[in-house]
Design a protein around this motif. Structure first.
Motif, PDB file in Angstrom:
ATOM      1  N   VAL A 284      -8.290  -2.297  -9.877  1.00 47.61           N
ATOM      2  CA  VAL A 284      -7.009  -2.639  -9.249  1.00 47.61           C
ATOM      3  C   VAL A 284      -7.147  -2.636  -7.733  1.00 47.61           C
ATOM      4  CG1 VAL A 284      -4.626  -1.883  -8.860  1.00 47.61           C
ATOM      5  CG2 VAL A 284      -5.578  -1.845 -11.169  1.00 47.61           C
ATOM      6  N   VAL A 285      -7.690  -1.548  -7.157  1.00 44.86           N
ATOM      7  CA  VAL A 285      -7.714  -1.448  -5.691  1.00 44.86           C
ATOM      8  C   VAL A 285      -8.642  -2.491  -5.073  1.00 44.86           C
ATOM      9  CG1 VAL A 285      -7.047   0.981  -5.687  1.00 44.86           C
ATOM     10  CG2 VAL A 285      -9.481   0.371  -5.674  1.00 44.86           C
ATOM     11  N   GLN A 286      -9.648  -2.938  -5.820  1.00 48.54           N
ATOM     12  CA  GLN A 286     -10.520  -3.975  -5.267  1.00 48.54           C
ATOM     13  C   GLN A 286      -9.789  -5.289  -5.052  1.00 48.54           C
ATOM     14  OE1 GLN A 286     -14.876  -4.218  -6.463  1.00 48.54           O
ATOM     15  NE2 GLN A 286     -14.112  -2.840  -8.060  1.00 48.54           N
ATOM     16  N   ARG A 287      -8.703  -5.501  -5.754  1.00 55.45           N
ATOM     17  CA  ARG A 287      -7.935  -6.728  -5.557  1.00 55.45           C
ATOM     18  C   ARG A 287      -7.220  -6.730  -4.200  1.00 55.45           C
ATOM     19  NH1 ARG A 287      -8.032 -10.211  -9.514  1.00 55.45           N
ATOM     20  NH2 ARG A 287      -6.336 -11.403  -8.542  1.00 55.45           N
ATOM     21  N   ALA A 288      -7.145  -5.566  -3.553  1.00 55.32           N
ATOM     22  CA  ALA A 288      -6.599  -5.510  -2.194  1.00 55.32           C
ATOM     23  C   ALA A 288      -7.573  -6.099  -1.178  1.00 55.32           C
ATOM     24  CB  ALA A 288      -6.257  -4.072  -1.816  1.00 55.32           C
ATOM     25  N   LEU A 289      -8.786  -6.413  -1.610  1.00 53.33           N
ATOM     26  CA  LEU A 289      -9.786  -7.024  -0.725  1.00 53.33           C
ATOM     27  C   LEU A 289      -9.903  -8.518  -0.974  1.00 53.33           C
ATOM     28  CD1 LEU A 289     -12.646  -4.372  -1.152  1.00 53.33           C
ATOM     29  CD2 LEU A 289     -10.808  -4.396   0.549  1.00 53.33           C
ATOM     30  N   SER A 290      -8.978  -9.074  -1.743  1.00 56.57           N
ATOM     31  CA  SER A 290      -9.042 -10.494  -2.092  1.00 56.57           C
ATOM     32  C   SER A 290      -9.122 -11.371  -0.841  1.00 56.57           C
ATOM     33  CB  SER A 290      -7.802 -10.883  -2.908  1.00 56.57           C
ATOM     34  OG  SER A 290      -7.724 -12.282  -3.075  1.00 56.57           O
ATOM     35  N   ALA A 291      -9.859 -12.472  -0.957  1.00 58.82           N
ATOM     36  CA  ALA A 291      -9.928 -13.441   0.143  1.00 58.82           C
ATOM     37  C   ALA A 291      -8.581 -14.129   0.361  1.00 58.82           C
ATOM     38  CB  ALA A 291     -11.004 -14.483  -0.146  1.00 58.82           C
ATOM     39  N   ASP A 292      -7.728 -14.087  -0.640  1.00 59.10           N
ATOM     40  CA  ASP A 292      -6.377 -14.645  -0.531  1.00 59.10           C
ATOM     41  C   ASP A 292      -5.478 -13.569   0.092  1.00 59.10           C
ATOM     42  OD1 ASP A 292      -3.826 -15.587  -0.791  1.00 59.10           O
ATOM     43  OD2 ASP A 292      -3.942 -16.016  -2.932  1.00 59.10           O
ATOM     44  N   PRO A 293      -5.018 -13.758   1.340  1.00 61.11           N
ATOM     45  CA  PRO A 293      -4.211 -12.715   2.004  1.00 61.11           C
ATOM     46  C   PRO A 293      -2.962 -12.330   1.213  1.00 61.11           C
ATOM     47  CG  PRO A 293      -4.820 -14.451   3.562  1.00 61.11           C
ATOM     48  CD  PRO A 293      -5.201 -14.944   2.202  1.00 61.11           C
ATOM     49  N   GLU A 294      -2.348 -13.312   0.562  1.00 64.74           N
ATOM     50  CA  GLU A 294      -1.141 -13.019  -0.206  1.00 64.74           C
ATOM     51  C   GLU A 294      -1.464 -12.096  -1.380  1.00 64.74           C
ATOM     52  OE1 GLU A 294       2.571 -12.605  -1.508  1.00 64.74           O
ATOM     53  OE2 GLU A 294       1.948 -13.480   0.413  1.00 64.74           O
ATOM     54  N   GLU A 295      -2.599 -12.343  -2.027  1.00 64.94           N
ATOM     55  CA  GLU A 295      -3.004 -11.495  -3.154  1.00 64.94           C
ATOM     56  C   GLU A 295      -3.304 -10.074  -2.670  1.00 64.94           C
ATOM     57  OE1 GLU A 295      -3.346 -10.838  -7.122  1.00 64.94           O
ATOM     58  OE2 GLU A 295      -2.714 -12.684  -6.120  1.00 64.94           O
ATOM     59  N   ALA A 296      -3.970  -9.977  -1.523  1.00 62.14           N
ATOM     60  CA  ALA A 296      -4.280  -8.661  -0.973  1.00 62.14           C
ATOM     61  C   ALA A 296      -2.998  -7.903  -0.628  1.00 62.14           C
ATOM     62  CB  ALA A 296      -5.161  -8.807   0.263  1.00 62.14           C
ATOM     63  N   ARG A 297      -2.046  -8.589   0.014  1.00 65.34           N
ATOM     64  CA  ARG A 297      -0.772  -7.942   0.365  1.00 65.34           C
ATOM     65  C   ARG A 297      -0.015  -7.513  -0.882  1.00 65.34           C
ATOM     66  NH1 ARG A 297      -0.639 -11.872   4.586  1.00 65.34           N
ATOM     67  NH2 ARG A 297       0.456 -13.347   3.242  1.00 65.34           N
ATOM     68  N   TRP A 298      -0.033  -8.382  -1.903  1.00 65.34           N
ATOM     69  CA  TRP A 298       0.703  -8.055  -3.125  1.00 65.34           C
ATOM     70  C   TRP A 298       0.140  -6.783  -3.759  1.00 65.34           C
ATOM     71  CZ3 TRP A 298      -0.269  -7.121  -8.203  1.00 65.34           C
ATOM     72  CH2 TRP A 298       0.831  -7.111  -9.057  1.00 65.34           C
ATOM     73  N   ALA A 329      -9.439   1.242  -1.919  1.00 63.40           N
ATOM     74  CA  ALA A 329      -8.595   2.444  -1.989  1.00 63.40           C
ATOM     75  C   ALA A 329      -7.957   2.743  -0.644  1.00 63.40           C
ATOM     76  CB  ALA A 329      -9.438   3.624  -2.448  1.00 63.40           C
ATOM     77  N   LEU A 330      -8.711   2.532   0.439  1.00 68.63           N
ATOM     78  CA  LEU A 330      -8.155   2.751   1.774  1.00 68.63           C
ATOM     79  C   LEU A 330      -7.033   1.759   2.083  1.00 68.63           C
ATOM     80  CD1 LEU A 330     -11.511   3.491   3.599  1.00 68.63           C
ATOM     81  CD2 LEU A 330      -9.582   5.082   3.419  1.00 68.63           C
ATOM     82  N   MET A 331      -7.210   0.520   1.640  1.00 67.81           N
ATOM     83  CA  MET A 331      -6.156  -0.475   1.855  1.00 67.81           C
ATOM     84  C   MET A 331      -4.887  -0.125   1.092  1.00 67.81           C
ATOM     85  SD  MET A 331      -7.621  -2.447   3.969  1.00 67.81           S
ATOM     86  CE  MET A 331      -6.425  -3.761   4.092  1.00 67.81           C
ATOM     87  N   CYS A 332      -5.038   0.611  -0.003  1.00 75.97           N
ATOM     88  CA  CYS A 332      -3.897   0.945  -0.863  1.00 75.97           C
ATOM     89  C   CYS A 332      -3.398   2.370  -0.672  1.00 75.97           C
ATOM     90  CB  CYS A 332      -4.294   0.755  -2.336  1.00 75.97           C
ATOM     91  SG  CYS A 332      -4.710  -0.936  -2.766  1.00 75.97           S
ATOM     92  N   ALA A 333      -4.023   3.130   0.235  1.00 78.15           N
ATOM     93  CA  ALA A 333      -3.678   4.544   0.399  1.00 78.15           C
ATOM     94  C   ALA A 333      -2.249   4.710   0.903  1.00 78.15           C
ATOM     95  CB  ALA A 333      -4.645   5.201   1.376  1.00 78.15           C
ATOM     96  N   PRO A 334      -1.545   5.761   0.475  1.00 80.86           N
ATOM     97  CA  PRO A 334      -0.193   6.019   0.991  1.00 80.86           C
ATOM     98  C   PRO A 334      -0.221   6.177   2.504  1.00 80.86           C
ATOM     99  CG  PRO A 334      -0.635   7.380  -0.943  1.00 80.86           C
ATOM    100  CD  PRO A 334      -1.934   6.733  -0.570  1.00 80.86           C
ATOM    101  N   ALA A 335       0.770   5.647   3.157  1.00 81.72           N
ATOM    102  CA  ALA A 335       0.821   5.669   4.624  1.00 81.72           C
ATOM    103  C   ALA A 335       1.729   6.795   5.086  1.00 81.72           C
ATOM    104  CB  ALA A 335       1.302   4.326   5.150  1.00 81.72           C
ATOM    105  N   ASP A 336       1.223   8.041   5.041  1.00 81.95           N
ATOM    106  CA  ASP A 336       2.027   9.167   5.499  1.00 81.95           C
ATOM    107  C   ASP A 336       1.104  10.281   6.001  1.00 81.95           C
ATOM    108  OD1 ASP A 336       0.976  10.213   3.166  1.00 81.95           O
ATOM    109  OD2 ASP A 336       2.831  10.066   2.029  1.00 81.95           O
ATOM    110  N   PRO A 337       1.623  11.224   6.767  1.00 80.98           N
ATOM    111  CA  PRO A 337       0.785  12.282   7.342  1.00 80.98           C
ATOM    112  C   PRO A 337      -0.048  13.071   6.332  1.00 80.98           C
ATOM    113  CG  PRO A 337       2.902  12.244   8.441  1.00 80.98           C
ATOM    114  CD  PRO A 337       3.001  11.268   7.300  1.00 80.98           C
ATOM    115  N   PRO A 338       0.480  13.414   5.132  1.00 84.02           N
ATOM    116  CA  PRO A 338      -0.360  14.179   4.198  1.00 84.02           C
ATOM    117  C   PRO A 338      -1.668  13.482   3.814  1.00 84.02           C
ATOM    118  CG  PRO A 338       1.936  14.243   3.508  1.00 84.02           C
ATOM    119  CD  PRO A 338       1.864  13.247   4.613  1.00 84.02           C
ATOM    120  N   THR A 339      -1.703  12.147   3.958  1.00 81.19           N
ATOM    121  CA  THR A 339      -2.909  11.411   3.574  1.00 81.19           C
ATOM    122  C   THR A 339      -3.985  11.483   4.651  1.00 81.19           C
ATOM    123  OG1 THR A 339      -1.425   9.867   2.455  1.00 81.19           O
ATOM    124  CG2 THR A 339      -3.705   9.183   2.638  1.00 81.19           C
ATOM    125  N   VAL A 340      -3.612  11.835   5.878  1.00 84.63           N
ATOM    126  CA  VAL A 340      -4.547  11.773   7.004  1.00 84.63           C
ATOM    127  C   VAL A 340      -5.792  12.613   6.752  1.00 84.63           C
ATOM    128  CG1 VAL A 340      -4.852  12.319   9.459  1.00 84.63           C
ATOM    129  CG2 VAL A 340      -2.755  11.207   8.661  1.00 84.63           C
TER     130      VAL A 340
END
Length: 643
Positions: A284-298, A329-340
């Motif tokens: 699943v997380v590897q799909r965040a690296l898709s060459a299609d920007p829309e697919e990566a964002r989705w 996984a980094l592209m999909c990581a939660p964006a909050d202080p506990p993740t830092v």
């Protein structure tokens, strides 16, 4: 011959017979033009007679197309035809009503669900589905026990309507091999959580394609639209374990996650995260690296929706031996202080791509504790790492970037450092920023201007007005744009002064005065209009419309006589936006203009006024030879008070 030329011929005295002859032209392009003209000139009653002509298929089809183009204007006559004795004509009438999608025709179509002619009944079913007529749901459910072809149509219509009452009857239809696929598709369209347990059971039990694919997409559609209780997936996983179906389902979903079938891959990702199928998280997380920007964002957005699930699996994903999994996984990581705390060590990863992704993830967290490490990579990292670190630093609070001070002194780093400060809206280093306004490189001066506007304690306008005299045109244009962004009314005199120049800057000054709603500049803009160039004339009109100063209406009306078509069009657009009710006769007149763009603006203006007196003009525009004008008129008619 163009449509406008043919229109001119007809307006000069052509008879209905000539239009009818043109409808039977063997050349498709010419016949299409004739259809547009017939929709404008021939009454629905006449076109309806041609629909009943079963000896001339060309004329019949052309008449059907013309009736459809007439839209709401033809609806009353089409409703009458749908009730007539000629079954074939009635069927055609219902089909056209379906495509016109006039909500008022639904009540007239309901009795046709029980029509003795199955073709008419099917056409009515499809029309009510297209109209999303909820009042038709009980009758459509009854038809699930009717003739097979009517069942197909009823299932599809129930999916189009999307009413919850249809869920159980559609679930009951799934075991029927003939109806299973359309019923599953309809359940996905309705997207009710009530259907999810049964659909998940089907996903586990049925290996047959394409039904399994349809079930998967239906499950994903429900998950997209509704919150499903965790207990549903607890039972699903228990079923997979008890019946030893887990590997089969994982193989099926895993194959889709690695495929190029975007819709199915997205559905597989949704079900994977909702059902906590941990073996598939790396895919699943590897799909965040898709060459299609829309697919990566989705994919990243999907992971944000399942934040708790991703957070629980993040450490394991970041320890994966595949750098693509770690990056994803980094592209999909939660964006909050506990993740830092989990992310910072990844900036020392052996893979440069992973380090860059860690920078981006830290930027999304906006946690200041990551700034020292990001500054280090900005200054000494590889180009991709440095760019990613800069992007992350630009997401930090502007006051926290004191450590950037040394980079404002380095020739190779001053520009990206300024871009970081601009992105972060930082008010730091005011003296240095003012100094860089006179740097030797124009890109640096432009970037310094973008940072300058974040300094509330300085007289920003004074510096921006000064840079209107910069030696580089791109810097002058940047200053104009920033004056507008700041709403700098003090700059209006300086911008008016630029109207005497004749380079690209004058165009930007005109545009800026309009965006600043500079009423004091209106008279000067009007005086400039006769000697301005083509694109400047259009921008002056747009600026005056934005400003809306007294005297605008007479100015726009005078421009309707301009020799340049585009000027007339922009003037008509302005009149459509600002004309008061007393100018409705002018809009009605413009609705008959030879230029379809002007007719389109007039139709929009009549809809804005929403006066009953504009109805006849709009009904004429509904039959316009240009489809976009007809659509505008339909939307405008919907705004008028109902009679």
């Amino acid at each position: 011959m163009s449509t406008a030329e043919i229109e001119k011929v007809f307006q000069s005295g052509a008879s209905d017979a000539e239009i009818i002859a043109a409808l039977q032209e063997p050349q498709p392009m010419l016949r299409e033009k004739a259809i547009a003209l017939a929709a404008r000139h021939l009454p629905p009653e006449m076109l309806g007679r041609f629909v009943g002509n079963d000896e001339n298929a060309v004329l019949r089809n052309a008449a059907l197309a013309a009736l459809e183009r007439q839209g709401p204007y033809a609806v009353p006559h089409l409703v009458a035809l749908s009730r007539g004795e000629n079954a074939e004509v009635a069927m055609f009438a219902v089909q056209i009503l379906s495509r016109i999608k006039d909500a008022g025709s639904a009540q007239a179509l309901l009795p046709l669900l029980e029509h003795g002619d199955s073709n008419i009944a099917q056409a009515a079913i499809e029309a009510l589905g297209a109209l999303k007529a909820r009042e038709a749901v009980p009758g459509l459910i009854r038809l699930l026990d009717a003739d097979l072809w009517l069942q197909f149509a009823a299932v599809a219509a129930l999916g189009e309507i999307g009413d919850q009452r249809a869920v159980q009857p559609l679930l009951d239809a799934v075991p029927n091999d003939m109806l299973s696929e359309p019923a599953v598709d309809a359940l996905g369209r309705i997207a009710s959580p009530e259907a999810l347990p049964r659909l998940l059971t089907l996903l586990a039990d049925h290996e047959r394609l394409p039904l399994r694919d349809g079930v998967l997409k239906a499950c994903a559609a429900i998950l997209e639209a509704q919150h499903a209780p965790p207990s549903v997936f607890t039972r699903f996983r228990r079923k997979l374990d008890e019946e030893r179906r887990d590997q089969d389902v994982i193989d099926y979903l895993g194959g889709l996650l690695g495929s190029d079938e975007a819709a199915l891959a997205r559905a597989a990702a949704s079900v994977t995260l909702a059902a906590h199928l941990e073996k598939l998280y790396p895919a699943v997380v590897q799909r965040a690296l898709s060459a299609d920007p829309e697919e990566a964002r989705w994919t990243a957005a999907l992971c944000r929706r399942h934040e708790r699930t991703v957070r629980a699996a993040l450490r394991d994903l970041l320890r994966n031996g595949d750098p693509r999994v770690r990056r994803g996984a980094l592209m999909c990581a939660p964006a909050d202080p506990p993740t830092v705390a989990v992310l910072v060590p990844m900036m020392a990863d052996r893979d440069a791509g992973v380090r860059a992704a860690a920078c981006q993830a830290l930027g999304r967290c906006r946690d200041m504790s990551a700034i020292p490490a990001l500054i280090e990579l900005f200054g000494r990292g590889t180009p991709p790492e440095s760019v990613a670190a800069a992007e992350a630093l630009g997401s930090m609070p502007g006051q926290s970037l004191v450590a950037l001070a040394p980079y404002l002194e380095l020739e190779g780093k001053v520009l990206p450092a300024l871009e970081i400060l601009a992105a972060a809206r930082s008010p730091l280093f005011p003296d240095k920023i003012v100094e860089l306004l006179d740097a030797s490189q124009a890109p640096v001066r432009r970037a310094a201007l973008r940072v300058l506007v974040n300094h509330d304690q300085m007289d920003v306008e004074e510096h921006l007005v000064r840079k209107l005299q910069d030696s580089d045109e791109s810097v002058r244009i940047e200053a104009v744009e920033l004056l507008v962004r700041n709403g700098s009314t003090r700059a209006v005199p300086a911008l008016v002064g630029l109207l005497v120049v004749s380079d690209e800057l004058r165009y930007h000054a005109i545009r800026a005065l309009g965006r600043l709603h500079a009423e004091t500049a209106a008279a000067e803009l009007e005086r400039l209009f006769p000697r301005a160039t083509g694109h400047e004339r259009l921008e002056i009109l747009a600026a005056l419309i934005r400003i809306g100063a007294p005297g605008l209406l007479p100015f726009l009306k005078a421009r309707l006589k301009d020799s340049e078509a585009e000027v007339r069009r922009v003037a008509a657009d302005g009149l459509a936006r600002v004309a008061p009710a007393s100018d409705l006769p002018l809009l009605v007149k413009l609705a008959q203009d030879p230029d379809w763009t002007i007719r389109n603006h007039a139709g929009w203006g009549l809809g804005r006024l929403a006066l009953p007196q504009g109805r006849d003009a709009l009904l004429a525009l509904v039959r316009d030879t240009e489809a976009v004008v007809a659509r505008t008129a339909r939307a405008a008619l919907a705004k008028l008070p109902q009679t």
